[in-house]
Write an enzyme that holds these catalytic residues in place. Structure first.
Site, PDB file in Angstrom:
ATOM      1  N   GLU A 141      30.547  55.322 109.949  1.00 53.07           N
ATOM      2  CA  GLU A 141      29.145  55.236 109.580  1.00 53.07           C
ATOM      3  C   GLU A 141      28.550  56.544 109.065  1.00 53.07           C
ATOM      4  O   GLU A 141      27.606  56.529 108.275  1.00 53.07           O
ATOM      5  CB  GLU A 141      28.330  54.752 110.784  1.00 53.07           C
ATOM      6  CG  GLU A 141      28.682  53.340 111.245  1.00 53.07           C
ATOM      7  CD  GLU A 141      28.383  52.303 110.183  1.00 53.07           C
ATOM      8  OE1 GLU A 141      27.241  52.267 109.688  1.00 53.07           O
ATOM      9  OE2 GLU A 141      29.320  51.547 109.831  1.00 53.07           O
ATOM     10  N   SER A 430      29.535  -4.224 126.096  1.00 50.23           N
ATOM     11  CA  SER A 430      30.002  -4.776 127.368  1.00 50.23           C
ATOM     12  C   SER A 430      30.182  -3.730 128.453  1.00 50.23           C
ATOM     13  O   SER A 430      30.395  -4.078 129.615  1.00 50.23           O
ATOM     14  CB  SER A 430      31.325  -5.522 127.154  1.00 50.23           C
ATOM     15  OG  SER A 430      31.132  -6.650 126.324  1.00 50.23           O
TER      16      SER A 430
END
Length: 717
Positions: A141, A430
């Site tokens: 950086e 069902s």
């Protein structure tokens, strides 16, 4: 006195200045030679003389104005830096900049399996983090971090040159920002978030990240003030704690725990390089999103560290040959649907909007979760046609409602996705019938009670005449309740529902935990109502536990990070009794017959007893199988999100096979136990004067209207 004999003086004034003294002549015997007068060089006035004089005059003017303007600007900057310096807080107040807290989710054994919120593992400093991470960040950086005053003119010039060369604007792309400037941006130049000033936190963050000349100037002033107030290591510490590193992790400690399952002080070169590499694009490069891309970026960071002398060639070669990999928890990304469900079902101020760091212990079993995901994947890879867009969902829970595994769709490694297990309301078909027979058994019927399966119609008020049909479109005469459930006959189910009363069926189903609106008409018995998979699975758990209601739950304990005492405990479990235990055990035996030779035979397990029920809705838009062993309950739903009918799929087919595959894997290593079921006594005589189940049944016997209705419907005990 007389002047005779003297020379008269000249009638002129004496020279004002005396003549220059002559150097004495060399004694050579020759008279001294007088030097000729020097000639002045002629002035050349060519064509360029005037422009050159104008340029010189302009430069002198610029210098005269420039140094004065520069001095004024320097004074303004100095005042701005001094003012900003005075407003900067203590460095300790800058380390944790989250507006929300974090939520860490633990499984039933206390192991981390998911994270939510803004994860912050704790404060780190340049002294406590791994040197590999610290050096990787600086190398990547801001390689001149320890030499500039907060702003790096060399870096800015280089960034502008790169941007222009690549066809962008001078401030677009590479910014040449130092770590100090990036930290200033993370601090939003000292502007705190105020809900009254911003529509949302996202707007606030977007404004903090905005790039303009004015913003850059403010950023530079703020950076200079930070350099004046804090040491380099303090600035770097703030940066390491505030930087977002993907996956919801803010700060080095949270990211190290999130991706590698270790503290930031224990990272090796490869791991430190991977975290440093995320700073460029944390969401895109996060290893949980794309591990290979993250590893490629880390290899670039390793080479930068080597070039700048932070690591040796040997260390670099080792890191490149052994790139960082995810921890087990990060690799599994277990329980994405489950974690989302727990977060949505928990108290909002401790989950979605928490400002504290929260630890939640859950009911999830990671082994079962993986077994469930693998089972679903296996069925779709081997038994579903390629290219099918059909979806499926699975829930596995204990008899008390503790959810052990959850899959809300075919994509299992997700976060924030639509959860078909908890959010999709679908017709149950069902699969609803067990609650009809549970009501009958509670009222005194037995598994051997009979009903006539024959053509049957009802006049429904406000509607046309309704005549239900069996799936096979055949009729089977007088059948027992067990036979009717085992073969999923529709007409007997409707007759039983009408005999015991629809409202009572609705009440029993609701008490078992089906909270969705239930149909009011006679089709209620055939599952025309909608419900979620987790509701249905919880209702079946009530049958397994002996007839008591169940509230499905995933949260076992919630506490704040650092506290030993929990703030809240289990959010569900067994509730009030719905039907008598005897009725529940008889219903379990009836459902056992469904698996042991009925419509659910594909779900039969080779080493243990299982009970369950299939379900298929009209036009096969939904297919279900729900059932249980003595240890666990599981529910499976299959269908399309847009209600497209399934092709050749019923509850007795693929859903039953998914259930079978899931429960086979779930029960690995678990000793088989018999189902808690009650086998019925031999079938009684066709007519019995005094049915069992005391007072309630006596009231039924004494109700002439119900007796007449039973006769009409063909019901018998």
């Amino acid at each position: 006195m007389s002047n005779s004999g003297r020379k008269k003086p000249r009638l002129v004034a004496d020279k004002r200045y005396s003549a220059p003294k002559k150097k004495p002549a060399r004694k050579t015997g020759k008279p001294a030679r007088r030097k000729p007068a020097a000639r002045k060089a002629p002035v050349r006035r060519g064509l360029l003389s005037l422009p050159m004089r104008l340029i010189g005059w302009g430069l002198r003017l610029v210098w005269r104005i420039g140094w004065r303007v520069g001095a004024v600007m320097a004074l303004i900057v100095a005042v701005a830096v001094a003012y900003t310096y005075a407003t900067l807080p203590s460095v300790d107040d800058l380390l944790d900049g989250r507006s929300r807290g974090s939520v860490t989710l633990l499984d039933r054994n206390g192991d981390v399996f998911a994270w939510r919120g803004d994860q912050f593992g704790g404060v780190v400093t340049t002294e406590t983090v791994s040197p590999a991470l610290k050096n990787a960040v600086v190398a990547t950086e801001d390689k001149r971090f320890y030499y500039h005053p907060g702003v790096d003119p060399i870096g800015i010039a280089s960034a502008i040159r790169i941007n222009l060369r690549e066809g962008r604007g001078p401030l677009q792309g590479h910014g040449g920002s130092t770590i100090t400037q990036q930290t200033a941006k993370l601090l939003c130049l000292g502007v705190a978030y105020d809900k009254t000033q911003w529509e949302s936190e996202a707007d606030y963050v977007a404004d903090c990240r905005r790039t303009s000349l004015a913003r850059k100037a403010k950023e530079a002033v703020f950076a200079l003030a930070m350099e004046a107030k804090y040491s380099k290591d303090e600035i770097l510490s703030v940066y390491l704690n505030r930087a977002y590193l993907g996956g919801g992790a803010y700060g080095a400690e949270a990211a190290a725990q999130r991706y590698f399952g270790k503290g930031a002080g224990k990272l090796n070169v490869a791991e430190g390089a991977m975290l440093a590499g995320l700073l460029t694009a944390p969401s895109t490069l996060a290893p949980t999103a794309n591990l290979e891309r993250s590893q490629n970026r880390a290899s670039v960071v390793v080479r930068l560290m080597k070039e700048q002398g932070y690591i040796s060639s040997t260390d670099a070669a080792t890191a490149l040959a052994n790139p960082a990999v995810l921890s087990d928890a990060a690799e599994k990304q277990a329980g994405g649907y489950f974690a989302d469900w727990v977060m949505s079902s928990g108290p909002e101020f401790f989950t979605r909007d928490t400002t504290e760091d929260v630890i939640i212990k859950t009911t999830l079993d990671q082994r079962m979760q993986k077994a469930t995901e693998d089972a679903l994947k296996y069925i779709f890879e081997n038994k579903v046609r390629e290219g099918s867009k059909a979806q499926a969902a699975i829930v596995v829970m204990s008899a008390d409602g503790a959810v052990r595994a959850m899959v809300g769709g075919r994509k299992t490694r997700v976060r924030g996705a639509f959860n078909r297990a908890t959010q999709a309301k679908r017709q149950t078909g069902s699969a609803f019938k067990p609650f009809v027979y549970a009501t009958a058994l509670e009222l005194g019927y037995t598994p051997n009670s009979t009903v006539v399966d024959e053509p049957f119609c009802l006049n429904v008020p406000g509607s046309s005449r309704w005549c239900p049909e069996n799936y096979t479109r055949k009729h089977y005469g007088r059948v027992t309740l067990t036979e009717a459930l085992r073969n999923s006959l529709n007409i007997p189910a409707v007759k039983v529902s009408e005999s015991v009363g629809r409202e009572l069926v609705r009440k029993v189903a609701g008490d078992f935990g089906i909270e969705s609106d239930l149909a009011a008409g006679p089709a209620l018995a055939l599952g025309t109502s909608e419900s979620t998979l987790i509701e249905m699975t919880g209702a079946y758990a009530g049958i397994l536990n002996g007839g008591s209601s169940v509230t499905p739950y995933g949260l076992m304990e919630l506490r704040l990070l650092g506290d030993d005492e929990p703030l809240m405990g289990t959010g569900g479990g067994i509730g009030e009794r719905v039907i008598q235990e005897k009725a529940a055990r008889e219903l379990t035996w009836m459902m056992y017959q469904v698996v042991n030779g009925g419509t659910g035979s594909r779900a039969k397990l080779p080493d243990r007893e299982a009970a369950g029920k299939t379900g298929t809705t009209q036009a096969a838009r939904d297919a279900w199988f729900l059932g249980f062993t003595a240890d666990y309950v599981a529910g499976v739903w299959m269908g399309y999100d847009d209600n497209t009918p399934l092709t050749g799929v019923t509850g007795s087919g693929l859903p039953a096979e998914i259930w079978h595959e899931t429960m086979m894997r779930v029960h690995e290593g678990i000793e088989p136990r018999p189902l808690p079921m009650l086998r019925p006594e031999p079938a009684p005589a066709p007519r019995r004067e005094q049915p069992r189940n005391a007072p309630r049944q006596q009231r039924n016997q004494g109700n002439p209207i119900e007796n007449i209705l039973r006769g009409i419907l063909g019901m018998g005990n």
